[in-house]
Design a protein around this motif. Structure first.
Motif, PDB file in Angstrom:
ATOM      1  N   GLY A 241       0.783  -1.222   0.000  1.00 33.99           N
ATOM      2  CA  GLY A 241       0.000   0.000   0.000  1.00 33.99           C
ATOM      3  C   GLY A 241       0.813   1.269   0.000  1.00 33.99           C
ATOM      4  O   GLY A 241       0.465   2.236  -0.697  1.00 33.99           O
ATOM      5  N   VAL A 242       1.885   1.305   0.771  1.00 26.92           N
ATOM      6  CA  VAL A 242       2.727   2.507   0.810  1.00 26.92           C
ATOM      7  C   VAL A 242       3.346   2.760  -0.557  1.00 26.92           C
ATOM      8  O   VAL A 242       3.345   3.892  -1.068  1.00 26.92           O
ATOM      9  N   ARG A 243       3.846   1.704  -1.161  1.00 27.16           N
ATOM     10  CA  ARG A 243       4.472   1.848  -2.483  1.00 27.16           C
ATOM     11  C   ARG A 243       3.459   2.293  -3.529  1.00 27.16           C
ATOM     12  O   ARG A 243       3.737   3.169  -4.358  1.00 27.16           O
ATOM     13  N   ARG A 244       2.271   1.717  -3.504  1.00 29.51           N
ATOM     14  CA  ARG A 244       1.257   2.085  -4.499  1.00 29.51           C
ATOM     15  C   ARG A 244       0.784   3.528  -4.325  1.00 29.51           C
ATOM     16  O   ARG A 244       0.550   4.236  -5.294  1.00 29.51           O
ATOM     17  N   ALA A 245       0.646   3.947  -3.073  1.00 22.50           N
ATOM     18  CA  ALA A 245       0.125   5.292  -2.816  1.00 22.50           C
ATOM     19  C   ALA A 245       1.174   6.372  -3.006  1.00 22.50           C
ATOM     20  O   ALA A 245       0.861   7.465  -3.490  1.00 22.50           O
ATOM     21  N   LEU A 246       2.429   6.074  -2.640  1.00 23.44           N
ATOM     22  CA  LEU A 246       3.453   7.122  -2.564  1.00 23.44           C
ATOM     23  C   LEU A 246       4.619   6.924  -3.521  1.00 23.44           C
ATOM     24  O   LEU A 246       5.436   7.829  -3.683  1.00 23.44           O
ATOM     25  N   GLY A 247       4.730   5.735  -4.123  1.00 25.07           N
ATOM     26  CA  GLY A 247       5.834   5.494  -5.039  1.00 25.07           C
ATOM     27  C   GLY A 247       7.167   5.317  -4.354  1.00 25.07           C
ATOM     28  O   GLY A 247       8.216   5.532  -4.968  1.00 25.07           O
ATOM     29  N   ARG A 248       7.168   4.926  -3.096  1.00 24.98           N
ATOM     30  CA  ARG A 248       8.410   4.669  -2.359  1.00 24.98           C
ATOM     31  C   ARG A 248       8.193   3.509  -1.402  1.00 24.98           C
ATOM     32  O   ARG A 248       7.075   3.071  -1.165  1.00 24.98           O
ATOM     33  N   GLU A 249       9.297   3.024  -0.830  1.00 28.20           N
ATOM     34  CA  GLU A 249       9.216   1.930   0.127  1.00 28.20           C
ATOM     35  C   GLU A 249       8.831   2.461   1.514  1.00 28.20           C
ATOM     36  O   GLU A 249       9.107   3.612   1.855  1.00 28.20           O
ATOM     37  N   PRO A 250       8.189   1.641   2.332  1.00 27.96           N
ATOM     38  CA  PRO A 250       7.844   2.068   3.691  1.00 27.96           C
ATOM     39  C   PRO A 250       9.074   2.163   4.585  1.00 27.96           C
ATOM     40  O   PRO A 250      10.107   1.553   4.325  1.00 27.96           O
ATOM     41  N   ARG A 251       8.938   2.946   5.635  1.00 28.20           N
ATOM     42  CA  ARG A 251      10.018   3.096   6.609  1.00 28.20           C
ATOM     43  C   ARG A 251      10.209   1.799   7.393  1.00 28.20           C
ATOM     44  O   ARG A 251       9.274   1.047   7.618  1.00 28.20           O
ATOM     45  N   ASP A 252      11.441   1.571   7.844  1.00 30.13           N
ATOM     46  CA  ASP A 252      11.783   0.330   8.545  1.00 30.13           C
ATOM     47  C   ASP A 252      11.780   0.536  10.057  1.00 30.13           C
ATOM     48  O   ASP A 252      12.065   1.637  10.559  1.00 30.13           O
ATOM     49  N   PHE A 253      11.483  -0.519  10.784  1.00 29.95           N
ATOM     50  CA  PHE A 253      11.422  -0.474  12.241  1.00 29.95           C
ATOM     51  C   PHE A 253      12.761  -0.076  12.851  1.00 29.95           C
ATOM     52  O   PHE A 253      12.806   0.613  13.880  1.00 29.95           O
ATOM     53  N   ALA A 254      13.856  -0.465  12.229  1.00 27.53           N
ATOM     54  CA  ALA A 254      15.179  -0.144  12.775  1.00 27.53           C
ATOM     55  C   ALA A 254      15.396   1.358  12.841  1.00 27.53           C
ATOM     56  O   ALA A 254      15.953   1.879  13.828  1.00 27.53           O
ATOM     57  N   GLY A 255      14.990   2.078  11.814  1.00 27.06           N
ATOM     58  CA  GLY A 255      15.134   3.529  11.829  1.00 27.06           C
ATOM     59  C   GLY A 255      14.266   4.170  12.900  1.00 27.06           C
ATOM     60  O   GLY A 255      14.671   5.140  13.555  1.00 27.06           O
ATOM     61  N   TYR A 256      13.085   3.616  13.075  1.00 30.20           N
ATOM     62  CA  TYR A 256      12.185   4.118  14.110  1.00 30.20           C
ATOM     63  C   TYR A 256      12.799   3.948  15.501  1.00 30.20           C
ATOM     64  O   TYR A 256      12.834   4.903  16.293  1.00 30.20           O
ATOM     65  N   VAL A 257      13.268   2.745  15.840  1.00 32.53           N
ATOM     66  CA  VAL A 257      13.779   2.529  17.196  1.00 32.53           C
ATOM     67  C   VAL A 257      15.025   3.368  17.448  1.00 32.53           C
ATOM     68  O   VAL A 257      15.231   3.865  18.560  1.00 32.53           O
ATOM     69  N   SER A 258      15.845   3.570  16.432  1.00 33.01           N
ATOM     70  CA  SER A 258      17.035   4.407  16.586  1.00 33.01           C
ATOM     71  C   SER A 258      16.652   5.847  16.897  1.00 33.01           C
ATOM     72  O   SER A 258      17.211   6.483  17.802  1.00 33.01           O
ATOM     73  N   ALA A 259      15.664   6.369  16.158  1.00 35.15           N
ATOM     74  CA  ALA A 259      15.239   7.764  16.357  1.00 35.15           C
ATOM     75  C   ALA A 259      14.576   7.939  17.717  1.00 35.15           C
ATOM     76  O   ALA A 259      14.833   8.936  18.417  1.00 35.15           O
ATOM     77  N   VAL A 260      13.725   6.987  18.116  1.00 30.56           N
ATOM     78  CA  VAL A 260      13.050   7.123  19.406  1.00 30.56           C
ATOM     79  C   VAL A 260      14.041   6.982  20.556  1.00 30.56           C
ATOM     80  O   VAL A 260      13.982   7.725  21.547  1.00 30.56           O
TER      81      VAL A 260
END
Length: 268
Positions: A241-260
């Motif tokens: 769904g993210v790719r179809r709607a936005l033309g890019r890959e979804p964000r990964d959990f690893a980036g999220y946990v690092s930022a939080v």
């Protein structure tokens, strides 16, 4: 119009629209005029003059009466001149599917954003306190989940509210990989520098825990039943769904946990 403007996705959608300089009306019990799902008399004043609406239902589309409330809101929205409805739905939930059909038959342009578990449940939602306590207990066994970033959901919803080509689309949004809750806890542990473990519990045990945290009994039972149902493996696959709607890959959990982890919120 953002119905649920104080929620995890609603406030992000509102921020995106404001950043674009678009007029936005917040829909919440604290807004002016207020919007309260439990008080239908507040709906029409809040919807008046809106051309599009992002709809999130509280407490969840799996709650008793949710599809009836969505039906009444959708009819009122169309009668009030709302031309476009974007519904946040739940992945793998039969009750949510009923609400989706209501939106699809409403007469408005519609888009469904069907989401899996949010990353942000671990730092903004009901799992923050368990993370801080070092133990995440859920009725999930060892089932894998394609956790999704609320930032991606907001990007998809904002695009559907304001852009062309999204009407009549069902966007099933997930992250880019499957993780069990034990694996998610391990990634949080590494990023936060402290032990966080996952412990499987029964649905009844989970409802009791929620009530100990102050969640009302009915809501706790709804959430526990829903979690036990949808965490049975039915959602253990990725969607585009993210790719179809936005033309890019979804964000990964690893980036999220690092930022939080960098914010210090998991240090308590």
């Amino acid at each position: 119009m953002i119905i649920g403007s104080t929620g995890k996705t609603g406030r992000r959608v509102e921020a995106r629209l404001r950043e674009r300089g678009l007029p936005v009306r917040a829909g919440s019990r604290s807004a002016t005029p207020p919007f309260d799902w439990a008080d239908p008399a507040t709906w029409e004043p809040a919807l008046r003059g809106a051309g599009a609406a992002y709809v999130t239902y509280y407490p969840d589309l799996a709650a008793p009466g949710a599809s009836d409330a969505i039906r009444a809101l959708a009819a009122l929205a169309v009668d009030s001149g709302v031309r476009r409805l974007v519904l946040l739905s739940g992945r793998g939930e039969p009750e949510a599917a009923a609400a989706e059909r209501v939106i699809q038959e409403s007469g408005a342009e519609w888009t469904i954003v069907r989401a899996s578990w949010f990353f942000q449940n671990f730092d903004e939602g009901h799992l923050l306190e368990p993370v801080l306590g070092g133990t995440i207990a859920l009725p999930a066994g060892d089932v894998a989940e394609p956790f999704v970033d609320a930032e991606d959901i907001a990007d998809v919803a904002a695009a559907a509210l304001t852009g062309d080509g999204h009407a009549g689309q069902v966007y099933e949004v997930t992250g880019p990989r499957l993780l069990t809750f034990a694996e998610a806890a391990a990634e949080i542990s590494r990023a936060a520098g402290r032990e966080v473990r996952y412990v499987p519990v029964s649905a009844d045990g989970y409802a009791s825990m929620l009530m100990e945290y102050g969640v009302p009994e009915m809501e706790a039972e709804v959430l526990a039943g829903m979690f036990a149902e949808i965490l049975d493996g039915r959602n253990a696959h990725l969607a585009d769904g993210v790719r179809r709607a936005l033309g890019r890959e979804p964000r990964d959990f690893a980036g999220y946990v690092s930022a939080v982890a960098a914010t210090g919120v998991w240090k308590g």
